[in-house]
Write an enzyme that holds these catalytic residues in place. Structure first.
Site, PDB file in Angstrom:
ATOM      1  N   SER A  16       0.825  -1.202   0.000  1.00 38.27           N
ATOM      2  CA  SER A  16       0.000   0.000   0.000  1.00 38.27           C
ATOM      3  C   SER A  16       0.866   1.262   0.000  1.00 38.27           C
ATOM      4  O   SER A  16       0.400   2.335  -0.379  1.00 38.27           O
ATOM      5  CB  SER A  16      -0.874   0.020   1.253  1.00 38.27           C
ATOM      6  OG  SER A  16      -0.044  -0.075   2.399  1.00 38.27           O
ATOM      7  N   TYR A  47      -4.036   0.950   4.167  1.00 32.55           N
ATOM      8  CA  TYR A  47      -4.997  -0.132   3.972  1.00 32.55           C
ATOM      9  C   TYR A  47      -5.631  -0.573   5.294  1.00 32.55           C
ATOM     10  O   TYR A  47      -6.700  -1.174   5.302  1.00 32.55           O
ATOM     11  CB  TYR A  47      -4.291  -1.350   3.362  1.00 32.55           C
ATOM     12  CG  TYR A  47      -4.162  -1.361   1.856  1.00 32.55           C
ATOM     13  CD1 TYR A  47      -4.630  -0.314   1.066  1.00 32.55           C
ATOM     14  CD2 TYR A  47      -3.564  -2.446   1.218  1.00 32.55           C
ATOM     15  CE1 TYR A  47      -4.503  -0.359  -0.319  1.00 32.55           C
ATOM     16  CE2 TYR A  47      -3.441  -2.503  -0.163  1.00 32.55           C
ATOM     17  CZ  TYR A  47      -3.903  -1.458  -0.929  1.00 32.55           C
ATOM     18  OH  TYR A  47      -3.772  -1.523  -2.300  1.00 32.55           O
ATOM     19  N   GLY A  48      -4.929  -0.305   6.395  1.00 37.80           N
ATOM     20  CA  GLY A  48      -5.326  -0.852   7.693  1.00 37.80           C
ATOM     21  C   GLY A  48      -6.742  -0.513   8.121  1.00 37.80           C
ATOM     22  O   GLY A  48      -7.364  -1.269   8.868  1.00 37.80           O
ATOM     23  N   CYS A  79       2.570  -7.092   1.750  1.00 34.02           N
ATOM     24  CA  CYS A  79       1.635  -6.353   2.597  1.00 34.02           C
ATOM     25  C   CYS A  79       0.718  -7.361   3.283  1.00 34.02           C
ATOM     26  O   CYS A  79      -0.064  -8.044   2.618  1.00 34.02           O
ATOM     27  CB  CYS A  79       0.814  -5.400   1.725  1.00 34.02           C
ATOM     28  SG  CYS A  79      -0.436  -4.485   2.646  1.00 34.02           S
ATOM     29  N   ASN A  80       0.842  -7.457   4.596  1.00 29.87           N
ATOM     30  CA  ASN A  80      -0.008  -8.384   5.355  1.00 29.87           C
ATOM     31  C   ASN A  80      -1.480  -8.012   5.235  1.00 29.87           C
ATOM     32  O   ASN A  80      -2.357  -8.870   5.116  1.00 29.87           O
ATOM     33  CB  ASN A  80       0.349  -8.335   6.847  1.00 29.87           C
ATOM     34  CG  ASN A  80       1.757  -8.791   7.143  1.00 29.87           C
ATOM     35  OD1 ASN A  80       1.976  -9.915   7.548  1.00 29.87           O
ATOM     36  ND2 ASN A  80       2.725  -7.910   6.951  1.00 29.87           N
ATOM     37  N   THR A  81      -1.750  -6.719   5.288  1.00 28.38           N
ATOM     38  CA  THR A  81      -3.127  -6.236   5.284  1.00 28.38           C
ATOM     39  C   THR A  81      -3.824  -6.617   3.978  1.00 28.38           C
ATOM     40  O   THR A  81      -5.000  -6.978   3.968  1.00 28.38           O
ATOM     41  CB  THR A  81      -3.144  -4.704   5.471  1.00 28.38           C
ATOM     42  OG1 THR A  81      -2.234  -4.370   6.517  1.00 28.38           O
ATOM     43  CG2 THR A  81      -4.521  -4.191   5.828  1.00 28.38           C
ATOM     44  N   CYS A 194       3.440  -6.091   9.782  1.00 26.30           N
ATOM     45  CA  CYS A 194       3.187  -5.060   8.785  1.00 26.30           C
ATOM     46  C   CYS A 194       4.558  -4.728   8.222  1.00 26.30           C
ATOM     47  O   CYS A 194       5.509  -4.516   8.985  1.00 26.30           O
ATOM     48  CB  CYS A 194       2.557  -3.826   9.429  1.00 26.30           C
ATOM     49  SG  CYS A 194       2.517  -2.380   8.335  1.00 26.30           S
ATOM     50  N   THR A 195       4.655  -4.727   6.900  1.00 23.72           N
ATOM     51  CA  THR A 195       5.976  -4.585   6.290  1.00 23.72           C
ATOM     52  C   THR A 195       6.589  -3.205   6.499  1.00 23.72           C
ATOM     53  O   THR A 195       7.769  -3.004   6.241  1.00 23.72           O
ATOM     54  CB  THR A 195       5.902  -4.913   4.786  1.00 23.72           C
ATOM     55  OG1 THR A 195       4.827  -4.146   4.206  1.00 23.72           O
ATOM     56  CG2 THR A 195       5.655  -6.390   4.570  1.00 23.72           C
TER      57      THR A 195
HETATM   58  N1  DGL Z   1       2.505  -2.490   4.856  1.00 28.66           N
HETATM   59  C1  DGL Z   1       1.195  -2.966   5.088  1.00 28.66           C
HETATM   60  C2  DGL Z   1       1.167  -4.333   5.769  1.00 28.66           C
HETATM   61  O1  DGL Z   1       2.106  -5.108   5.712  1.00 28.66           O
HETATM   62  C3  DGL Z   1       0.150  -2.066   5.700  1.00 28.66           C
HETATM   63  C4  DGL Z   1       0.216  -0.594   5.775  1.00 28.66           C
HETATM   64  C5  DGL Z   1      -1.168   0.046   5.627  1.00 28.66           C
HETATM   65  O2  DGL Z   1      -1.879   0.233   6.631  1.00 28.66           O
HETATM   66  O3  DGL Z   1      -1.529   0.310   4.499  1.00 28.66           O
HETATM   67  O4  DGL Z   1       0.184  -4.702   6.362  1.00 28.66           O
END
Ligand code: DGL
Length: 266
Positions: A16, A47-48, A79-81, A194-195
């Site tokens: 994101s 994205y969260g 991106c985990n989200t 979260c990356t």
């Molecule tokens: N980097 C994203 C992850 O690994 C999330 C950041 C966001 O909130 O967009 O979840």
């Protein structure tokens, strides 16, 4: 190994925002012969806090365009989200493409913890996902897992990576819930789910009430991608190739400078 060619398909890395750079950094070390395209959906960041159906639709629609335009060898969803929500949808919508996902490193944390107290630091979206609950059910029922959904850390990390000063108090407010004491035991592993967060690991270490392992899955994700990307004898990295694309179309100057620092044109 297949025959040498200078026209290997690139690896696409998606996030994101700029957190996926923590994965790109490792992936490039392991796949030096491949060109990289970094996609930041900064128009949708963060994205969260998105509602799940709208975010799922956004990501699948975006990938329809990205795959048509860039035809990558593999897509790393850094991106985990995004992946915990839309990984299955992406694989169903684009069965010919290989997607390497990023999910909270709950399994390795459960294997490594000595105290049995593990915390998962993530966005509010990742914390509420069924995927995350399933990981705990499948791999960590013997542990006490605390899920900490942070409203602000991804934004703070973006600011920090771009060179802004971030307030210690603001960071501590987000991470202190990760530290649990129970029956004489203490949390000994915090999963960085979260990356964006590994960029701030030095601050986390300095502010932590006691030392813990901050688990960053970037290298494991890169290794998984390498295992799925064919090795090609004598292949060399394409000249002047790697670049970043921002869905806003308008990354600011510090962001472009950051991309250059990672060897990406933006
Ligand atoms: N980097 C994203 C992850 O690994 C999330 C950041 C966001 O909130 O967009 O979840």
């Amino acid at each position: 190994m297949t025959a040498a060619t200078n026209e290997l398909k690139p690896v696409l890395v998606f996030d994101s925002g700029i957190g996926g750079l923590t994965v790109l950094r490792e992936a490039r070390v392991l796949m030096p012969e491949r060109g990289f395209i970094y996609i930041a959906d900064d128009a949708g960041f963060p994205y969260g806090n998105w509602e799940e159906p709208a975010l799922r639709e956004r990501i699948v629609d975006l990938f329809a365009k990205l795959l048509a335009q860039y035809d990558p060898e593999v897509c790393i969803i850094a991106c985990n989200t995004a992946f915990t929500l839309a990984g299955a949808d992406l694989r169903a919508a684009f069965p010919q493409m290989t997607f390497v996902g990023t999910v909270p490193a709950i399994k390795p944390a459960a294997e490594r913890t000595r105290s049995g107290l593990v915390s998962v630091l993530a966005t509010p979206g990742t914390v509420k996902r069924a995927y995350t609950r399933d990981l705990i059910q499948s791999f960590a029922t013997q542990c006490h897992v605390r899920l900490v959904g942070s409203q602000n850390l991804a934004r703070l990390a973006e600011a920090y990576i771009r060179g802004d000063v971030v307030d210690d108090e603001a960071v501590l407010t987000e991470v202190e819930q990760c530290f649990v004491e129970m029956d004489g035991r203490k949390t000994d592993i915090v999963v960085l789910a979260c990356t964006h967060y590994p960029f701030m690991a030095n601050i986390f270490r300095r502010l932590a009430p006691w030392p813990v392992d901050w688990l960053d899955p970037a290298e494991a994700i890169a290794r998984r991608a390498r295992s799925l990307v064919p090795q090609v004898a004598d292949a060399v990295h394409p000249d002047n190739f790697d670049f970043a694309v921002f869905t806003s179309g308008a990354p600011d100057f510090p962001t472009r400078r950051l991309m250059q620092g990672f060897g990406l044109k933006a």
